[in-house]
Design a protein around this motif. Structure first.
Motif, PDB file in Angstrom:
ATOM      1  N   LEU A  27       0.878  -1.175   0.000  1.00 21.93           N
ATOM      2  CA  LEU A  27       0.000   0.000   0.000  1.00 21.93           C
ATOM      3  C   LEU A  27       0.915   1.225   0.000  1.00 21.93           C
ATOM      4  O   LEU A  27       1.615   1.475   0.969  1.00 21.93           O
ATOM      5  CB  LEU A  27      -0.853  -0.045   1.259  1.00 21.93           C
ATOM      6  N   LYS A  52      -3.104   5.631   4.256  1.00 21.13           N
ATOM      7  CA  LYS A  52      -2.690   4.229   4.415  1.00 21.13           C
ATOM      8  C   LYS A  52      -2.962   3.729   5.832  1.00 21.13           C
ATOM      9  O   LYS A  52      -3.598   2.687   6.033  1.00 21.13           O
ATOM     10  CB  LYS A  52      -1.178   4.076   4.141  1.00 21.13           C
ATOM     11  N   SER A  53      -2.454   4.474   6.823  1.00 21.70           N
ATOM     12  CA  SER A  53      -2.623   4.037   8.216  1.00 21.70           C
ATOM     13  C   SER A  53      -4.097   4.038   8.613  1.00 21.70           C
ATOM     14  O   SER A  53      -4.548   3.134   9.319  1.00 21.70           O
ATOM     15  CB  SER A  53      -1.846   4.947   9.163  1.00 21.70           C
ATOM     16  N   THR A  92      -6.583   3.454   6.711  1.00 25.39           N
ATOM     17  CA  THR A  92      -7.190   2.256   6.131  1.00 25.39           C
ATOM     18  C   THR A  92      -6.884   1.032   6.994  1.00 25.39           C
ATOM     19  O   THR A  92      -7.782   0.247   7.330  1.00 25.39           O
ATOM     20  CB  THR A  92      -6.648   2.039   4.702  1.00 25.39           C
ATOM     21  N   ASP A 136       2.527  -1.806   9.155  1.00 23.05           N
ATOM     22  CA  ASP A 136       2.458  -0.381   8.841  1.00 23.05           C
ATOM     23  C   ASP A 136       3.876   0.186   8.868  1.00 23.05           C
ATOM     24  O   ASP A 136       4.494   0.249   9.926  1.00 23.05           O
ATOM     25  CB  ASP A 136       1.570   0.325   9.874  1.00 23.05           C
ATOM     26  N   GLU A 137       4.383   0.561   7.735  1.00 27.25           N
ATOM     27  CA  GLU A 137       5.751   1.100   7.610  1.00 27.25           C
ATOM     28  C   GLU A 137       6.760   0.215   8.345  1.00 27.25           C
ATOM     29  O   GLU A 137       7.435   0.683   9.266  1.00 27.25           O
ATOM     30  CB  GLU A 137       5.826   2.517   8.192  1.00 27.25           C
ATOM     31  N   SER A 173       2.338  -1.175   4.287  1.00 30.82           N
ATOM     32  CA  SER A 173       2.306   0.171   3.742  1.00 30.82           C
ATOM     33  C   SER A 173       3.717   0.721   3.788  1.00 30.82           C
ATOM     34  O   SER A 173       4.511   0.343   4.645  1.00 30.82           O
ATOM     35  CB  SER A 173       1.394   1.051   4.580  1.00 30.82           C
ATOM     36  N   SER A 174       4.018   1.578   2.860  1.00 28.11           N
ATOM     37  CA  SER A 174       5.359   2.157   2.838  1.00 28.11           C
ATOM     38  C   SER A 174       5.354   3.366   1.928  1.00 28.11           C
ATOM     39  O   SER A 174       4.499   3.502   1.061  1.00 28.11           O
ATOM     40  CB  SER A 174       6.360   1.129   2.318  1.00 28.11           C
ATOM     41  N   HIS A 175       6.310   4.265   2.141  1.00 29.29           N
ATOM     42  CA  HIS A 175       6.506   5.280   1.129  1.00 29.29           C
ATOM     43  C   HIS A 175       7.902   5.148   0.538  1.00 29.29           C
ATOM     44  O   HIS A 175       8.353   6.000  -0.198  1.00 29.29           O
ATOM     45  CB  HIS A 175       6.226   6.691   1.671  1.00 29.29           C
ATOM     46  N   LYS A 222      -7.679   5.908  -4.027  1.00 33.44           N
ATOM     47  CA  LYS A 222      -6.804   4.955  -4.693  1.00 33.44           C
ATOM     48  C   LYS A 222      -6.583   5.423  -6.123  1.00 33.44           C
ATOM     49  O   LYS A 222      -7.533   5.665  -6.850  1.00 33.44           O
ATOM     50  CB  LYS A 222      -7.457   3.575  -4.688  1.00 33.44           C
TER      51      LYS A 222
END
Lengths: 293, 303
Positions: free
Chosen positions: B49, B57-58, B60, B172-173, B203-205, B225
């Motif tokens: 994500l 993201k978080s 969600t 998450d990350e 999730s990540s960026h 999205k």
């Protein structure tokens, strides 16, 4: 059902461990000093007065330290969990929010019980030592004295025994614990909607004070005849439902002052406490279930 | 019971028109954190994500764990509505920057979370043993978490998420704030978890990381999205072709280029492939680390 208790126990145990490892029990050192000082500093008062000082100071200190833990400790339970995000990991497991909240409260009750028990042991230790020392002193004085003096010493020894082994102290300690349980319950309820621990501490303290004034206000307003308006009655009615009547715990002072308080009265107070705690926890769970984390 | 609209149990995650709005009364505005999100994650895949900070993201993930309630829409985990306790039996979660209880050591932490999931006795002991090995925390078992490094915290976090053997993991990350080597280890772990048959949603960026492990990704922006699909489909530039050759002289390169142009190829460019900085870093540091190991150690005069 069984699984649920299992999870509550895990959370309660963790809460207790956290508090113990943060050295909450260091407060016992301070308590020990107070008990010893109040036990032996006032040696030139009468027998009854000496014991009254010791009981007054010790039970008073138990109450104050217990209040500090119940208030500060409980107020921080939820904010800490939320700030450290530990609550996410717990609620992401198959754990209901009600179980989490009850577990936290039970952990706090266990902590308060541990502290009260240890303080009681210190207290009993001091009071028994004092008994021993005073009886020895009486016996020493009576040695070789005339019959009248010996009779007086025997009287004194009887009184020392009676003061030192007063079973009503158990009532006082149990009632103090009940009072702390109510304060912790109030703090937990308030912290379910509070945004900071400071708010919780301040509000709980305020409710605690109102709880002490409540019955005074009720007595003054409701017996004031027909002049009391309808709004005041409603206000008091709502207040007595929301705020526990903290004055019922004033019997603790009467016990220490030496009045006989029957166990039936103590049990009445404990039942009131139990019912109030059930209401507090139910409301807390309802609010917490809706809270966005 | 089964209507065309009922959730599919063969999907690990199914999200339909999920929306989260926050009212900002003092600004008289409504913040839409997640906007009409539709998403499916299949069993056994690693799903990335993606999105910048604040893209939802978080939020969600939190809605999927019922930590916050959606304003609209629904979501299921293996066919169970997300606000049921049953849904959470099959899910493990590692939050962003987790802290856990500082005063517990690694063993006690896993024992606590195992207890919450209803585990006890030898089954729990064995599971703890297995997880400590899996995440490589043998040296952290007896240390309080207050003495853990960032990477170790992330690994104990992964272990607690796995304690009740969930089929689905939300991370998450997972590599935020971890050094490149620790980050690499976490990525390797994700791959191993997939090989064990788990479904992983993370999730990540950090795009490069996602690229390495994810089967499918969705990119979010401002709660919406934007893209969803398999990495291969999304990243292949359909009308371009690439050759890579070793030891090709400049003259030969020129010849090839002319040949391509003769056959109708346009916009030909010739260059050498580059390492990413991360690859260079890992290559350098891992070489150094291997050299430090006993047995491989270079002879030295120091005592």
């Amino acid at each position: 059902m069984f699984e649920s208790l299992f999870r509550i126990r895990a959370i309660a145990r963790n809460t207790l461990t956290e508090a113990l490892r943060q050295k909450v029990l260091n407060i016992l050192l301070l308590f020990g000093v107070i008990a010893i000082v109040s036990g032996f500093l006032f040696a030139n008062f009468t027998l009854a007065e000496q014991f009254k000082f010791l009981k007054d100071f010790s039970i008073g200190a138990m109450s104050v330290f217990g209040l500090l833990i119940a208030l500060m400790g409980t107020a921080q339970l939820l904010p800490n969990e939320i700030e450290n995000r530990t609550i996410y990991t717990i609620l992401a497991k198959p754990v209901r929010r009600s179980e989490f909240l009850i577990g936290k409260y039970c952990g706090m009750l266990a902590l308060l019980a541990t502290t009260m028990l240890l303080m009681s042991i210190v207290f009993v230790g001091v009071i028994l030592t004092k008994e021993r020392l005073m009886i020895n002193a009486e016996l020493r004085d009576a040695q070789g004295a005339n019959a009248e003096m010996q009779a007086m010493a025997n009287e004194n020894i009887k009184q020392i025994h009676k003061e030192a082994r007063d079973p009503r102290l158990i009532q006082a300690i149990v009632l103090t614990y009940a009072k702390l349980a109510v304060v912790a319950g109030l703090a937990l309820l308030i912290s379910t909607f509070a945004t900071s621990a400071i708010f919780t501490v301040a509000t709980t303290f305020m409710v605690y004070i109102i709880g002490h004034l409540e019955s005074v206000a009720r007595a003054a307003w409701l017996t004031g005849g027909s002049e009391v308006n309808f709004a005041a009655k409603i206000f008091l009615g709502v207040l007595s439902f929301l705020v526990p009547d903290m004055n019922i715990y004033n019997v603790i002072d009467e016990i220490i002052a030496g009045s006989a308080v029957p166990w039936s009265h103590t049990l009445n107070v404990l039942s009131y406490t139990g019912i109030f705690l059930l209401i507090l926890m139910s409301v807390a769970i309802l609010i917490f279930n809706e809270r966005e984390l | 019971m089964s209507t065309p609209d009922s959730p599919k149990t063969d999907l690990a995650v199914e999200i339909r028109s999920l929306t989260k709005r926050y009212a900002l009364p003092w600004k008289r505005k409504v913040l839409v954190a997640v906007d009409q999100l539709n998403l499916t994650v299949r069993r056994g895949e690693v799903f990335g994500l993606l999105g910048p900070n604040g893209s939802g993201k978080s939020t969600t993930l939190k809605m999927l764990l019922s930590l916050i309630k959606p304003s609209e829409g629904e979501a299921w985990i293996f066919g169970q509505p997300v606000d049921t306790i049953e849904a959470r039996r099959t899910v493990g979660f590692l939050p962003e920057n987790p802290y856990f209880y500082k005063f517990l050591n690694g063993d006690e932490t896993l024992r606590f979370y195992g207890g919450l999931a209803g585990m006890q006795g030898i089954a729990l002991d064995n599971k703890i043993e297995e997880l400590i090995k899996l995440v490589g925390l043998e040296n952290g078992r007896d240390r309080p978490l207050s003495a853990y490094s960032k990477g170790m915290l992330q690994r104990i976090g992964l272990a607690q998420a796995l304690i009740h053997d969930p089929e689905l993991l939300f991370l998450d990350e997972p590599t935020a704030g971890v050094d490149p080597i620790g980050s690499r280890e976490i990525r390797d772990l994700i791959v191993r978890l997939r090989d064990m048959g788990k479904t992983v949603v993370f999730s990540s960026h950090l795009l490069e990381q996602v690229q390495e492990v994810a089967d499918r990704v969705a990119i979010m922006s401002l709660g919406k999205k934007m893209v969803e699909g398999s990495l291969n489909d999304l990243l292949t530039v359909q009308d371009r072709t690439q050759f890579i050759a070793q030891d090709l002289s400049p003259a030969a390169q020129e010849e090839v280029r002319q040949l391509i142009e003769q056959r109708g190829g346009r916009n030909v460019s010739v260059s050498s492939p580059k390492l990413s900085l991360e690859q260079l870093f890992l290559k350098t540091v891992e070489y150094e680390r291997a050299a430090q190991k006993p047995g491989v150690a270079k002879p030295t005069n120091e005592r």
